[in-house]
Each structure stands twice: as C-alpha cells, then as structure tokens.
Design a protein around this motif. Structure first.
Motif, mmCIF file in Angstrom:
data_model
loop_
_atom_site.group_PDB
_atom_site.id
_atom_site.type_symbol
_atom_site.label_atom_id
_atom_site.label_comp_id
_atom_site.label_asym_id
_atom_site.label_seq_id
_atom_site.Cartn_x
_atom_site.Cartn_y
_atom_site.Cartn_z
ATOM 1 N N GLN A 87 -11.874 -7.852 9.970
ATOM 2 C CA GLN A 87 -12.359 -6.514 10.311
ATOM 3 C C GLN A 87 -11.739 -6.022 11.609
ATOM 4 O OE1 GLN A 87 -16.524 -7.545 10.209
ATOM 5 N NE2 GLN A 87 -16.854 -6.583 8.214
ATOM 6 N N HIS A 147 -4.724 4.196 -3.092
ATOM 7 C CA HIS A 147 -5.830 4.929 -2.476
ATOM 8 C C HIS A 147 -6.502 4.069 -1.414
ATOM 9 C CE1 HIS A 147 -9.378 7.421 -2.001
ATOM 10 N NE2 HIS A 147 -10.150 6.413 -2.365
ATOM 11 N N GLU A 148 -6.656 2.791 -1.715
ATOM 12 C CA GLU A 148 -7.171 1.839 -0.737
ATOM 13 C C GLU A 148 -6.709 0.449 -1.100
ATOM 14 O OE1 GLU A 148 -11.433 2.450 -1.021
ATOM 15 O OE2 GLU A 148 -11.657 0.695 -2.307
ATOM 16 N N ARG A 174 -8.063 -3.561 -0.568
ATOM 17 C CA ARG A 174 -9.200 -4.391 -0.183
ATOM 18 C C ARG A 174 -8.713 -5.809 0.094
ATOM 19 N NH1 ARG A 174 -14.672 -2.609 -1.671
ATOM 20 N NH2 ARG A 174 -14.481 -0.359 -1.941
ATOM 21 N N LYS A 203 0.834 -1.204 0.000
ATOM 22 C CA LYS A 203 0.000 0.000 0.000
ATOM 23 C C LYS A 203 0.865 1.249 0.000
ATOM 24 C CE LYS A 203 -3.982 2.147 2.272
ATOM 25 N NZ LYS A 203 -3.429 3.518 2.290
ATOM 26 N N GLU A 204 1.936 1.238 0.786
ATOM 27 C CA GLU A 204 2.833 2.387 0.842
ATOM 28 C C GLU A 204 3.623 2.543 -0.451
ATOM 29 O OE1 GLU A 204 3.460 4.614 3.827
ATOM 30 O OE2 GLU A 204 1.393 3.875 3.835
ATOM 31 N N GLY A 244 -9.878 0.845 12.099
ATOM 32 C CA GLY A 244 -9.243 2.140 12.314
ATOM 33 C C GLY A 244 -8.158 2.500 11.324
ATOM 34 N N LEU A 245 -7.806 1.598 10.414
ATOM 35 C CA LEU A 245 -6.767 1.880 9.427
ATOM 36 C C LEU A 245 -7.389 2.538 8.206
ATOM 37 C CD1 LEU A 245 -4.668 -1.429 9.572
ATOM 38 C CD2 LEU A 245 -4.155 0.763 10.658
ATOM 39 N N GLN A 246 -6.939 3.723 7.885
ATOM 40 C CA GLN A 246 -7.508 4.472 6.774
ATOM 41 C C GLN A 246 -7.105 3.837 5.443
ATOM 42 O OE1 GLN A 246 -6.492 8.612 6.781
ATOM 43 N NE2 GLN A 246 -7.894 9.117 5.113
ATOM 44 N N GLY A 247 -8.088 3.634 4.574
ATOM 45 C CA GLY A 247 -7.813 3.074 3.263
ATOM 46 C C GLY A 247 -7.737 1.560 3.246
ATOM 47 N N TRP A 248 -8.052 0.916 4.354
ATOM 48 C CA TRP A 248 -8.070 -0.546 4.436
ATOM 49 C C TRP A 248 -9.529 -1.001 4.512
ATOM 50 C CZ3 TRP A 248 -3.625 -3.838 5.951
ATOM 51 C CH2 TRP A 248 -2.413 -3.145 5.944
ATOM 52 N N ILE A 249 -9.906 -1.940 3.647
ATOM 53 C CA ILE A 249 -11.285 -2.402 3.597
ATOM 54 C C ILE A 249 -11.318 -3.920 3.603
ATOM 55 C CG2 ILE A 249 -13.386 -2.484 2.195
ATOM 56 C CD1 ILE A 249 -12.655 0.290 1.145
#
Length: 209
Positions: free
Chosen positions: A58, A30-31, A33, A24-25, A63-68
């Motif tokens: 889940q 952006h996200e 999944r 991701k980094e 609480g992690l932004q961009g993680w779905i």
C-alpha cells in the motif's frame, strides 16, 4: 479491462512496480490489482505476515490512480489459490475482461497449479518475458490458447495466452532480504516509504524466507 498481479511481495520492489506499470500502460488497463498471497501454495510461507506485506504494498502504490492493493487472498482461509481469486473477481466484475500477469518462471510451472486449466475460464494469462524469450515445448492445452493479438484480450473475458516483453530488472525480493539482513542499504531497489516501514517494523533483519 482489469489486471491481476499476484505474489508474496516479500517485499515489494521496483521490479514488481515497473512491470506492473508497463503492462498497465500497454494493455490500457482500467485498474491493476496487486494481490499479496496469504499462504503460498508452491513455496515456504514468508516469515513476514501477510498484513505487513500488504502494508508495504500500500505504501509503494499510494497515490497511483488505478492501482489497488487487493487483500482478498489475505482474508480467505487456507492456501492462496489463484483460481479462487480469479473466480471471485470474475463474479465481482461481470462486465470486465480480466488479465492475469505472471513472470516466465511462474508460467513454466503453471501446470502444477491447483486447477490450472480453470484459470482460463476466468481470465486471460499474460506471461511477462524478457526480450528474446523463447517458450519451451508447451502442452497442447496451452499451445492452443496462444494469441499474438493483444486486442483480442479486450474483446473476450478470458481464455487466451499472450507473451509480452517487459523491461528486465535484475531485482529480487530474496536478494533484498539478504541485503537488509547483512546491514546493507536497499535504496533505489524499492520506494523510500517501503524502506522506512521495513526499518520501522524491524523486518528482514535476519535471513529467512
């Protein structure tokens, strides 16, 4: 740019989470999944239900932004074919480049996957490798898709194959299941919230898939 990371996540652990964080980094996603499969196409179905595996996932990424934690394979009947998942994401996000992440072990069997060549119609494929990893003999169809230009993945919606080194962590879901079944503590192998839920639901107390 949208990342896709599939698997049984049976259960999710820091090996999954660290590699997901690194890609991701690096790719400035952006996200990302994380998509637990309902019925694996290439292995025995897990004894733990897809709904419970999703709940653990889940908890792990809360609480992690961009993680779905994406449930689309759980809601789709029949075997969980990744090509169907990518096709649905391709339609849902028509402006996004999509990147499918997989480990080297999974990649080595990719040509046995259902409609494997069509994966590249909907996404780029990034193989997460250990430092020093060397590919074996690739078919001409795969070899023709290799790129070493990470920026190319951002400019097109799919079609390329990229190899990316990640931090090797010798953690596996099967080892964790055996630890728990043997009465050992899996602390520091997965988030504490996941461990608490495993004991709350009495999961993995016996050996099994």
């Amino acid at each position: 740019m949208l990342g896709v990371y599939g698997g049984t996540f049976n259960p999710v652990h820091y090996g999954h989470l660290r590699t997901a964080f690194e890609v991701k980094e690096f790719f400035r996603l952006h996200e990302i999944r994380l998509i637990p499969c309902r019925i694996p196409a290439h292995r025995e179905a897990p004894a733990v239900s897809a709904e419970l595996r999703l709940q653990l996932l889940q908890l792990a990424i809360a609480g992690l932004q961009g993680w779905i934690a994406d449930r689309r394979e759980i809601d789709r009947p029949g075997p969980s074919y990744m090509v169907d998942t990518l096709a649905s994401l391709h339609d849902e996000f028509p402006e996004q480049s999509i990147v499918l992440f997989m480990g080297a072990d999974a990649f080595e069997g990719i040509e046995t996957w259902h409609r494997w060549a069509d994966l590249f119609l909907f996404a780029h494929v990034v193989v997460m490798t250990r430092p020093g990893y060397k590919t074996g003999m690739l078919s001409s169809k795969l070899a023709s898709k290799i790129t070493d230009d990470a920026d190319r993945l951002r400019c097109t919606r799919g079609g390329t194959l990229y190899f990316h080194d990640v931090t090797p962590l010798a953690i596996s879901s099967s080892k964790i299941r055996r630890l728990i079944a043997a009465g050992c503590d899996p602390k520091f192998l997965m988030p504490d919230a996941v461990i608490q839920a495993i004991y709350q639901h009495n999961l993995y107390q016996q050996t099994g898939p």
